[in-house]
Design a protein around this motif. Structure first.
Motif, PDB file in Angstrom:
ATOM      1  N   PHE A  44       0.842  -1.197   0.000  1.00  0.00           N
ATOM      2  CA  PHE A  44       0.000   0.000   0.000  1.00  0.00           C
ATOM      3  C   PHE A  44       0.870   1.237   0.000  1.00  0.00           C
ATOM      4  O   PHE A  44       1.724   1.401   0.875  1.00  0.00           O
ATOM      5  N   GLN A  45       0.654   2.106  -0.995  1.00  0.00           N
ATOM      6  CA  GLN A  45       1.440   3.341  -1.068  1.00  0.00           C
ATOM      7  C   GLN A  45       0.527   4.540  -0.794  1.00  0.00           C
ATOM      8  O   GLN A  45      -0.527   4.684  -1.416  1.00  0.00           O
ATOM      9  N   PRO A  46       0.943   5.419   0.158  1.00  0.00           N
ATOM     10  CA  PRO A  46       0.071   6.539   0.509  1.00  0.00           C
ATOM     11  C   PRO A  46      -0.104   7.547  -0.622  1.00  0.00           C
ATOM     12  O   PRO A  46       0.814   7.770  -1.410  1.00  0.00           O
ATOM     13  N   ALA A  60      -3.301   0.224  -3.656  1.00  0.00           N
ATOM     14  CA  ALA A  60      -2.938  -1.183  -3.464  1.00  0.00           C
ATOM     15  C   ALA A  60      -2.173  -1.675  -4.684  1.00  0.00           C
ATOM     16  O   ALA A  60      -2.641  -1.557  -5.815  1.00  0.00           O
ATOM     17  N   LEU A  61      -0.974  -2.203  -4.455  1.00  0.00           N
ATOM     18  CA  LEU A  61      -0.124  -2.680  -5.552  1.00  0.00           C
ATOM     19  C   LEU A  61       0.271  -4.128  -5.283  1.00  0.00           C
ATOM     20  O   LEU A  61       0.753  -4.453  -4.185  1.00  0.00           O
ATOM     21  N   THR A  62       0.056  -4.989  -6.247  1.00  0.00           N
ATOM     22  CA  THR A  62       0.309  -6.417  -6.052  1.00  0.00           C
ATOM     23  C   THR A  62       1.811  -6.731  -6.078  1.00  0.00           C
ATOM     24  O   THR A  62       2.553  -6.195  -6.888  1.00  0.00           O
ATOM     25  N   TRP A  93      -8.841 -11.288  -6.511  1.00  0.00           N
ATOM     26  CA  TRP A  93      -8.093 -11.440  -5.263  1.00  0.00           C
ATOM     27  C   TRP A  93      -7.680 -10.060  -4.714  1.00  0.00           C
ATOM     28  O   TRP A  93      -7.848  -9.778  -3.521  1.00  0.00           O
ATOM     29  N   ALA A  94      -7.165  -9.183  -5.595  1.00  0.00           N
ATOM     30  CA  ALA A  94      -6.692  -7.869  -5.151  1.00  0.00           C
ATOM     31  C   ALA A  94      -7.836  -7.042  -4.577  1.00  0.00           C
ATOM     32  O   ALA A  94      -7.686  -6.399  -3.527  1.00  0.00           O
ATOM     33  N   MET A  95      -8.983  -7.096  -5.234  1.00  0.00           N
ATOM     34  CA  MET A  95     -10.145  -6.333  -4.746  1.00  0.00           C
ATOM     35  C   MET A  95     -10.584  -6.844  -3.375  1.00  0.00           C
ATOM     36  O   MET A  95     -10.845  -6.069  -2.449  1.00  0.00           O
ATOM     37  N   VAL A 119      -7.688   0.591  -6.034  1.00  0.00           N
ATOM     38  CA  VAL A 119      -7.363  -0.711  -6.631  1.00  0.00           C
ATOM     39  C   VAL A 119      -7.250  -0.530  -8.149  1.00  0.00           C
ATOM     40  O   VAL A 119      -8.085   0.145  -8.755  1.00  0.00           O
ATOM     41  N   ASN A 120      -6.222  -1.103  -8.733  1.00  0.00           N
ATOM     42  CA  ASN A 120      -6.036  -1.020 -10.185  1.00  0.00           C
ATOM     43  C   ASN A 120      -6.910  -2.036 -10.908  1.00  0.00           C
ATOM     44  O   ASN A 120      -6.978  -3.199 -10.512  1.00  0.00           O
ATOM     45  N   LEU A 121      -7.579  -1.599 -11.949  1.00  0.00           N
ATOM     46  CA  LEU A 121      -8.339  -2.518 -12.792  1.00  0.00           C
ATOM     47  C   LEU A 121      -7.721  -2.503 -14.181  1.00  0.00           C
ATOM     48  O   LEU A 121      -7.566  -1.438 -14.777  1.00  0.00           O
ATOM     49  N   SER A 122      -7.364  -3.659 -14.683  1.00  0.00           N
ATOM     50  CA  SER A 122      -6.783  -3.705 -16.018  1.00  0.00           C
ATOM     51  C   SER A 122      -7.886  -3.678 -17.078  1.00  0.00           C
ATOM     52  O   SER A 122      -9.020  -4.100 -16.847  1.00  0.00           O
ATOM     53  N   ALA A 123      -7.530  -3.171 -18.251  1.00  0.00           N
ATOM     54  CA  ALA A 123      -8.485  -3.087 -19.355  1.00  0.00           C
ATOM     55  C   ALA A 123      -9.056  -4.471 -19.681  1.00  0.00           C
ATOM     56  O   ALA A 123     -10.264  -4.624 -19.882  1.00  0.00           O
ATOM     57  N   LEU A 151     -11.306   3.106  -7.902  1.00  0.00           N
ATOM     58  CA  LEU A 151     -10.886   2.148  -8.917  1.00  0.00           C
ATOM     59  C   LEU A 151     -10.080   2.897  -9.963  1.00  0.00           C
ATOM     60  O   LEU A 151     -10.521   3.927 -10.483  1.00  0.00           O
ATOM     61  N   GLU A 152      -8.856   2.426 -10.209  1.00  0.00           N
ATOM     62  CA  GLU A 152      -7.979   3.077 -11.178  1.00  0.00           C
ATOM     63  C   GLU A 152      -8.058   2.346 -12.510  1.00  0.00           C
ATOM     64  O   GLU A 152      -7.745   1.157 -12.591  1.00  0.00           O
ATOM     65  N   LEU A 153      -8.474   3.075 -13.524  1.00  0.00           N
ATOM     66  CA  LEU A 153      -8.585   2.517 -14.874  1.00  0.00           C
ATOM     67  C   LEU A 153      -7.546   3.196 -15.758  1.00  0.00           C
ATOM     68  O   LEU A 153      -7.155   4.322 -15.486  1.00  0.00           O
ATOM     69  N   ASP A 182      -5.868   6.406 -14.538  1.00  0.00           N
ATOM     70  CA  ASP A 182      -4.466   6.179 -14.176  1.00  0.00           C
ATOM     71  C   ASP A 182      -3.549   6.548 -15.346  1.00  0.00           C
ATOM     72  O   ASP A 182      -3.978   6.479 -16.499  1.00  0.00           O
ATOM     73  N   ASP A 183      -2.314   6.913 -15.045  1.00  0.00           N
ATOM     74  CA  ASP A 183      -1.303   7.186 -16.084  1.00  0.00           C
ATOM     75  C   ASP A 183      -1.833   8.176 -17.116  1.00  0.00           C
ATOM     76  O   ASP A 183      -1.573   8.044 -18.316  1.00  0.00           O
ATOM     77  N   PHE A 184      -2.602   9.165 -16.651  1.00  0.00           N
ATOM     78  CA  PHE A 184      -3.283  10.048 -17.585  1.00  0.00           C
ATOM     79  C   PHE A 184      -2.288  10.793 -18.472  1.00  0.00           C
ATOM     80  O   PHE A 184      -1.279  11.313 -18.001  1.00  0.00           O
ATOM     81  N   ALA A 238      -0.776  13.631  -8.639  1.00  0.00           N
ATOM     82  CA  ALA A 238       0.479  13.526  -9.388  1.00  0.00           C
ATOM     83  C   ALA A 238       1.215  12.284  -8.916  1.00  0.00           C
ATOM     84  O   ALA A 238       1.390  12.070  -7.715  1.00  0.00           O
ATOM     85  N   GLU A 239       1.657  11.451  -9.855  1.00  0.00           N
ATOM     86  CA  GLU A 239       2.424  10.242  -9.530  1.00  0.00           C
ATOM     87  C   GLU A 239       3.910  10.555  -9.502  1.00  0.00           C
ATOM     88  O   GLU A 239       4.366  11.486 -10.165  1.00  0.00           O
ATOM     89  N   GLY A 240       4.662   9.755  -8.785  1.00  0.00           N
ATOM     90  CA  GLY A 240       6.126   9.809  -8.885  1.00  0.00           C
ATOM     91  C   GLY A 240       6.775  11.022  -8.249  1.00  0.00           C
ATOM     92  O   GLY A 240       7.812  11.490  -8.710  1.00  0.00           O
ATOM     93  N   ARG A 265       7.379   4.485  -0.018  1.00  0.00           N
ATOM     94  CA  ARG A 265       7.291   3.429  -1.034  1.00  0.00           C
ATOM     95  C   ARG A 265       6.071   2.586  -0.702  1.00  0.00           C
ATOM     96  O   ARG A 265       5.537   2.689   0.400  1.00  0.00           O
ATOM     97  N   PRO A 266       5.635   1.742  -1.638  1.00  0.00           N
ATOM     98  CA  PRO A 266       4.549   0.815  -1.291  1.00  0.00           C
ATOM     99  C   PRO A 266       4.978  -0.043  -0.097  1.00  0.00           C
ATOM    100  O   PRO A 266       6.091  -0.573  -0.075  1.00  0.00           O
ATOM    101  N   LEU A 267       4.114  -0.163   0.909  1.00  0.00           N
ATOM    102  CA  LEU A 267       4.448  -0.825   2.178  1.00  0.00           C
ATOM    103  C   LEU A 267       3.510  -1.990   2.450  1.00  0.00           C
ATOM    104  O   LEU A 267       2.336  -1.947   2.069  1.00  0.00           O
TER     105      LEU A 267
END
Ligand code: C2E
Ligand code: MG
Ligand code: MG
Ligand code: MG
Length: 281
Positions: A44-46, A60-62, A93-95, A119-123, A151-153, A182-184, A238-240, A265-267
């Motif tokens: 989990f990254q804040p 949440a990052l797997t 599982w991630a959800m 939570v990230n959702l893939s296309a 939900l991050e798309l 995500d990643d806009f 903003a990411e990164g 970092r993701p913890l």
């Protein structure tokens, strides 16, 4: 690697392609085993409010470490999961794990712990799975309200069958969830979707943020995304963000939230909860 005397190049190429296929096949086999055997974890990254520094959410990052103790990066296994269809059970599982973690944090706090989880959702997942019922089931299983989940798309989800995706997104909004793009800025040049779809947050891709203080073009892109979001009534993350200077500049430009190694970092879940209890008290 074998080399034929006559057509050396072709054979080297074929051997490499074969190695790659074999490597992918073994990642796929091991990943299937990891999903079934419960060997995946979520980190989990804040995500922080840039104005106050408070943690408002965690992404949440797997994470996957093979049974031989080798950590495999999501950049490697997510594409394999997408190609093989394993992203559907992985995503479920991630959800479920995210909702379970949030419920555990609320119990530890003795109240609503005050953050949401993204939570990230893939296309591929959006097109292949019944996403809204899946999310609803995870929320119900752990007694979590939809408004606690983002939900991050990615823009790639919008390319095929946009009408179906629009219906799915409205169904997800109906559960009370927040939707983030995500990643806009990296995926899709047709911006018309922004006015049609129920998007709450634009996540400015890390590639525009990294090095933006020394790059007028990047700053121009970030400014444009921020004013677009403001005009459309969307929030921005903003990411990164790796330095204080970046956080301050982004805040001054009007960006609402930030995420990056500057904050953490993701913890693992326990460390993320400790950080939350520490920072937000
Ligand atoms: P993402 O959703 O854009 O997640 C942010 C990525 O940026 C994460 O990489 C995070 O560790 C990294 N990051 C965060 N802050 C910084 C920073 O300050 N500097 C740098 N250099 N990197 C930073 P990670 O965990 O390796 O994940 C990569 C991608 O894999 C994610 O990008 C996401 O697209 C995908 N992914 C990860 N977990 C899942 C999952 O459960 N489901 C799906 N569908 N995709 C996932
Ligand atoms: Mg993401
Ligand atoms: Mg992202
Ligand atoms: Mg990214």
């Amino acid at each position: 690697m074998k080399r034929a005397k006559k057509s050396g190049r072709t054979e080297v190429y074929q051997t490499r392609a074969f190695d790659l296929a074999r490597q992918q096949f073994s990642i796929e086999t091991e990943l299937r085993r990891a999903i079934d055997g419960g060997d995946l974890t979520l980190c989990f990254q804040p995500i922080c409010d840039l104005a106050t520094g408070r943690i408002t959410s965690f992404e949440a990052l797997t994470r996957w470490t093979t049974e031989h103790g080798v950590p495999i990066s999501p950049a490697e296994f997510i594409p394999v999961a997408e190609e093989s269809g394993l992203i559907v059970p992985l995503g479920r599982w991630a959800m479920d794990c995210a909702a379970r973690t949030l419920a555990a944090w609320d119990r530890a706090a003795g109240d609503d712990c005050g953050v949401s989880i993204a939570v990230n959702l893939s296309a591929i997942q959006l097109h292949r799975d019944q996403i809204a019922p899946m999310v609803e089931a995870a929320l119900a299983a752990h007694g979590v309200e939809g408004r606690r989940i983002t939900l991050e798309l990615t823009e790639s989800a919008l390319v095929t069958d946009p009408d179906r995706i629009a219906r799915t997104m409205h169904a997800l909004k109906g559960l009370g969830t927040t939707l983030a793009m995500d990643d806009f800025g990296t995926g899709y040049s047709n911006l018309a979707y922004l006015q049609k779809l129920p998007i709450d947050v634009l996540k400015i891709d890390r590639s525009f943020v990294t090095g933006m203080l020394a790059d007028r073009d990047k700053i121009a892109i970030v400014r444009a995304i921020l004013s677009l979001a403001q005009a459309l009534g969307m929030r921005t993350t903003a990411e990164g963000i790796e330095t204080n200077e970046l956080a301050q500049t982004l805040a001054a430009l009007g960006c609402s939230y930030g995420q990056g190694f500057l904050y953490a970092r993701p913890l693992p879940a326990e460390a993320a909860y400790s950080l939350l209890a520490d920072r937000n008290d």
